[in-house]
Motif scaffolding. Structure first.
Motif, PDB file in Angstrom:
ATOM      1  N   TRP A   1       0.832  -1.217   0.000  1.00 22.08           N
ATOM      2  CA  TRP A   1       0.000   0.000   0.000  1.00 22.08           C
ATOM      3  C   TRP A   1       0.859   1.256   0.000  1.00 22.08           C
ATOM      4  N   LEU A   2       1.852   1.308   0.893  1.00 16.16           N
ATOM      5  CA  LEU A   2       2.715   2.488   0.960  1.00 16.16           C
ATOM      6  C   LEU A   2       3.522   2.639  -0.323  1.00 16.16           C
ATOM      7  N   GLY A   3       3.944   1.537  -0.898  1.00 18.75           N
ATOM      8  CA  GLY A   3       4.739   1.602  -2.119  1.00 18.75           C
ATOM      9  C   GLY A   3       3.991   2.172  -3.301  1.00 18.75           C
ATOM     10  N   ARG A   4       2.666   2.123  -3.257  1.00 20.13           N
ATOM     11  CA  ARG A   4       1.858   2.655  -4.358  1.00 20.13           C
ATOM     12  C   ARG A   4       1.623   4.157  -4.246  1.00 20.13           C
ATOM     13  N   GLN A   5       1.914   4.721  -3.093  1.00 18.55           N
ATOM     14  CA  GLN A   5       1.700   6.151  -2.903  1.00 18.55           C
ATOM     15  C   GLN A   5       2.841   6.940  -3.552  1.00 18.55           C
ATOM     16  N   THR A   6       2.511   8.040  -4.180  1.00 21.55           N
ATOM     17  CA  THR A   6       3.521   8.856  -4.855  1.00 21.55           C
ATOM     18  C   THR A   6       3.346  10.326  -4.489  1.00 21.55           C
ATOM     19  N   ILE A   7       4.447  11.050  -4.562  1.00 24.78           N
ATOM     20  CA  ILE A   7       4.451  12.506  -4.406  1.00 24.78           C
ATOM     21  C   ILE A   7       5.168  13.074  -5.623  1.00 24.78           C
TER      22      ILE A   7
ATOM     23  N   GLY B   1       4.807  12.208  -8.540  1.00 23.69           N
ATOM     24  CA  GLY B   1       5.182  11.125  -9.445  1.00 23.69           C
ATOM     25  C   GLY B   1       6.245  10.190  -8.911  1.00 23.69           C
ATOM     26  N   TYR B   2       6.796  10.477  -7.731  1.00 23.71           N
ATOM     27  CA  TYR B   2       7.856   9.636  -7.175  1.00 23.71           C
ATOM     28  C   TYR B   2       7.332   8.904  -5.936  1.00 23.71           C
ATOM     29  N   GLY B   3       7.743   7.661  -5.794  1.00 26.20           N
ATOM     30  CA  GLY B   3       7.324   6.866  -4.655  1.00 26.20           C
ATOM     31  C   GLY B   3       8.439   5.942  -4.202  1.00 26.20           C
ATOM     32  N   LEU B   4       8.267   5.345  -3.035  1.00 26.83           N
ATOM     33  CA  LEU B   4       9.280   4.444  -2.487  1.00 26.83           C
ATOM     34  C   LEU B   4       9.289   3.097  -3.175  1.00 26.83           C
ATOM     35  N   GLY B   5       8.127   2.640  -3.623  1.00 31.89           N
ATOM     36  CA  GLY B   5       8.031   1.270  -4.112  1.00 31.89           C
ATOM     37  C   GLY B   5       7.835   0.321  -2.938  1.00 31.89           C
ATOM     38  N   MET B   6       7.334  -0.859  -3.215  1.00 29.72           N
ATOM     39  CA  MET B   6       6.963  -1.746  -2.112  1.00 29.72           C
ATOM     40  C   MET B   6       8.180  -2.328  -1.388  1.00 29.72           C
ATOM     41  N   VAL B   7       9.319  -2.474  -2.072  1.00 31.01           N
ATOM     42  CA  VAL B   7      10.475  -3.096  -1.422  1.00 31.01           C
ATOM     43  C   VAL B   7      11.076  -2.157  -0.379  1.00 31.01           C
ATOM     44  N   ALA B   8      11.332  -0.908  -0.757  1.00 28.01           N
ATOM     45  CA  ALA B   8      11.844   0.054   0.221  1.00 28.01           C
ATOM     46  C   ALA B   8      10.834   0.288   1.331  1.00 28.01           C
ATOM     47  N   SER B   9       9.557   0.273   0.978  1.00 26.15           N
ATOM     48  CA  SER B   9       8.515   0.442   1.994  1.00 26.15           C
ATOM     49  C   SER B   9       8.543  -0.705   2.993  1.00 26.15           C
ATOM     50  N   ALA B  10       8.899  -1.910   2.534  1.00 27.68           N
ATOM     51  CA  ALA B  10       8.942  -3.061   3.433  1.00 27.68           C
ATOM     52  C   ALA B  10       9.987  -2.876   4.527  1.00 27.68           C
ATOM     53  N   ILE B  11      11.133  -2.296   4.166  1.00 26.72           N
ATOM     54  CA  ILE B  11      12.155  -2.004   5.183  1.00 26.72           C
ATOM     55  C   ILE B  11      11.611  -1.013   6.211  1.00 26.72           C
ATOM     56  N   ILE B  12      10.971   0.048   5.726  1.00 24.09           N
ATOM     57  CA  ILE B  12      10.466   1.102   6.619  1.00 24.09           C
ATOM     58  C   ILE B  12       9.358   0.560   7.515  1.00 24.09           C
TER      59      ILE B  12
END
Length: 566
Positions: free
Chosen positions: A25-31, A33-44
């Motif tokens: 869910w977090l990985g799909r959010q963008t600001i 046009g840029y977002g973390l992606g689900m993998v980086a979000s998983a670490i956070i």
């Protein structure tokens, strides 16, 4: 909240998929046009939940068996994806982009190792910084493998858990600029060099006949058409289908109907006045010679022919040496239309003089029998299938573990690829063999994507959860600043060097080179942004080869970053 976290600690599978779901869910959010992606979000998310739970005295932790299982599945899936195109990256025009990929990966590795030594960073920082600055999340796993294999000497009092936590911490600090930085640098490199990439793209499009920009998802326009004409032009009376096509190769004859009986489209079929001919071709050619055959008619029988859409895997080297004129002489070629070309898992634009390579996937539409004949001539026809060859999957995994167990002396110790590296190599071997043989190894794209996507995000989520337990004890402002600065340099310097070598030494077209820079970092985002920036698909031409090679190198380099930085 304490009771909730205690319950999570007692229900690890709920904890795991809660973390994965929140990460997606977090990985799909963008600001902007840029977002973390689900993998980086998983670490956070993983670290955040674990740190939050620790404030209530609860320790969230998942076992290593689950973590490694999903990572091994991911590595095998990566091997399956890049295998068919990996060999192509080492020959022909792909050699230039292969060298750029190697150069970028080596420079990134060198900066990370040097920075770790200069600032005397804790064990684990090098692997995490490489993974984050180069946006190659898989390198987290190979960095952990170095610890697991005993290739990294830990200082007294340092535990493997603390090292793994430092890997996750360094990855998180460097990942954001690793993602945003390479996108911005790739977009604006031509301007900083005083080069008009938009003009370079237009020149390439004109020279090579490449379409500019992407077509809309739904459009009334189609490149080809199929129409029926009644033969009233006496010049074709008694002449054959083959003769008509020889004089007008831009057309395809799909069917000939005489006295309401379908005769097919055999080359030796002699035409007669009154025949209804189903003629196919590009839209522009269908209107250039309106009187060639006779008037257009609405005729169901002539147009009621079985059409097929299929993907052809190119494996026949003999066909690569032939010209387009030679290909036109092949049986069935006059009854199909090429609609797409994919190389190294990436769609690339098709131009007038686009050259096929081994393991390219060509999408065609046409008469089913013709598709089968052309597919056999060029390689093999890939039919959509939902079945996965689980026996081959198991044998491939076993082969990977055997390869990973092989060790050789280096850096004063015995080192090897380890299980993860072995599975990567095994995936390359299995997919390369399966692409040439029909009787085994079917792994549909959807199944392979599950291995990659779910395998990586679950692995990283577990890394984050386990790292959170010792994260706060290691994190200081000075340490975070040092890690960020090294990551910033490791992300920013390699693209400039790659561009300089590609532009000044290899003389690569600026628009194509933008894709090469993105591919050398194994990141599709910069290539996509570059294509939007200059309004052209040309950057994708330089992307696939470098992308395939750098993906493997950066993954393996996570291991060597840990070994060399100690």
């Amino acid at each position: 909240m304490g009771a909730f976290f205690a319950w999570l600690a007692a229900n690890p599978y709920f904890l795991l998929f809660l973390t994965v779901g929140l990460s997606v869910w977090l990985g799909r959010q963008t600001i902007a046009g840029y977002g973390l992606g689900m993998v980086a979000s998983a670490i956070i998310i993983g670290c955040g939940l674990s740190v939050w739970a620790s404030s209530y005295g609860a320790k969230l932790e998942l076992n290593n068996f689950t973590r490694l299982l999903f990572y091994y599945l991911f590595m095998y899936g990566v091997g399956l994806r890049v295998g068919p195109s990996f060999v192509n990256s080492l020959s022909g025009d792909g050699l230039k982009f292969s060298l750029l990929a190697v150069l970028s990966c080596l420079i990134g590795l060198g900066i990370v190792v040097a920075g770790t030594r200069i600032f005397d960073l804790p064990p684990g920082a090098a692997g995490g910084m490489l993974a984050g600055s180069q946006t190659m999340s898989a390198a987290i796993g190979s960095a952990e493998q170095a610890v697991l294999a005993g290739a990294v000497s830990l200082p007294p009092g340092t535990t493997p858990e603390q090292v793994n936590a430092m890997i996750a911490l360094s990855y998180g600090i460097t990942y954001i600029w690793g993602t945003v930085g390479i996108i911005l640098i790739t977009k604006y490199l031509p301007k900083w060099w005083g080069v008009d990439a938009r003009a370079a793209a237009r020149a390439y499009e004109v020279e090579h006949g490449v379409a500019s920009g992407d077509a809309p998802a739904f459009s009334g326009w189609t490149a080809g058409g199929l129409r029926a004409y009644r033969l009233e032009n006496p010049q074709w009376q008694g002449r054959t289908v083959a003769e008509l096509l020889r004089e007008h190769p831009e057309y395809r004859i799909v069917n000939v109907v005489r006295d309401e009986t379908s005769l097919g489209s055999a080359p030796e079929e002699a035409l007669r006045l009154g025949d209804v001919i189903a003629l196919g071709g590009r839209r522009e050619t269908m209107t250039e010679k309106m009187g060639l055959i006779g008037p257009e008619v609405s005729h169901r029988i002539s147009l009621d022919v079985p059409l097929d859409r299929a993907e052809i895997l190119v494996t026949n080297k003999a066909q690569l040496k032939k010209t387009r004129e030679d290909w036109r002489a092949l049986p069935g070629v006059d009854q199909i239309q090429v609609t797409g070309l994919e190389r190294s898992g990436v769609p690339i634009p098709i131009g007038d003089n686009t050259h096929l390579q081994m393991m390219d996937i060509v999408t065609v539409v046409g008469v089913k029998s013709a598709v089968d004949r052309v597919g056999k001539a060029f390689g093999r026809v890939i039919r959509p299938s939902t079945a996965t060859d689980l026996l081959t999957l198991c044998l491939g995994m076993l082969l990977g573990f055997v390869i990973g167990a092989i060790q050789f002396p280096a850096f004063g110790a015995s080192v090897g690829l380890g299980n993860a590296g072995g599975l990567l190599v095994s995936g390359v071997i299995v997919s390369t063999l399966a692409s040439r043989l029909r009787f085994f190894g079917n792994t549909p794209t959807a199944a392979r994507n599950i291995l990659e996507d779910l395998g990586l995000v679950v692995f990283v989520a577990i890394v984050g959860i386990n790292a959170g337990n010792s994260l706060l004890s290691q994190l200081t402002g000075a340490l975070a600043l040092k890690i960020f600065l090294i990551g910033f340099v490791a992300c920013s310097i390699p693209p400039f060097i790659v561009w300089a070598v590609g532009w000044h030494v290899f003389k690569i077209n600026a628009a194509v080179l933008m894709g090469g820079v993105a591919g050398a970092r194994s990141h599709s985002g910069p290539c996509r942004e570059a294509a939007v920036e200059i309004g052209s698909n040309v950057p994708w031409i330089g992307f696939p080869v470098a992308y395939a090679l750098s993906g493997i190198l950066l993954t393996v380099f996570g291991y060597f970053a840990m070994v060399l930085a100690q």
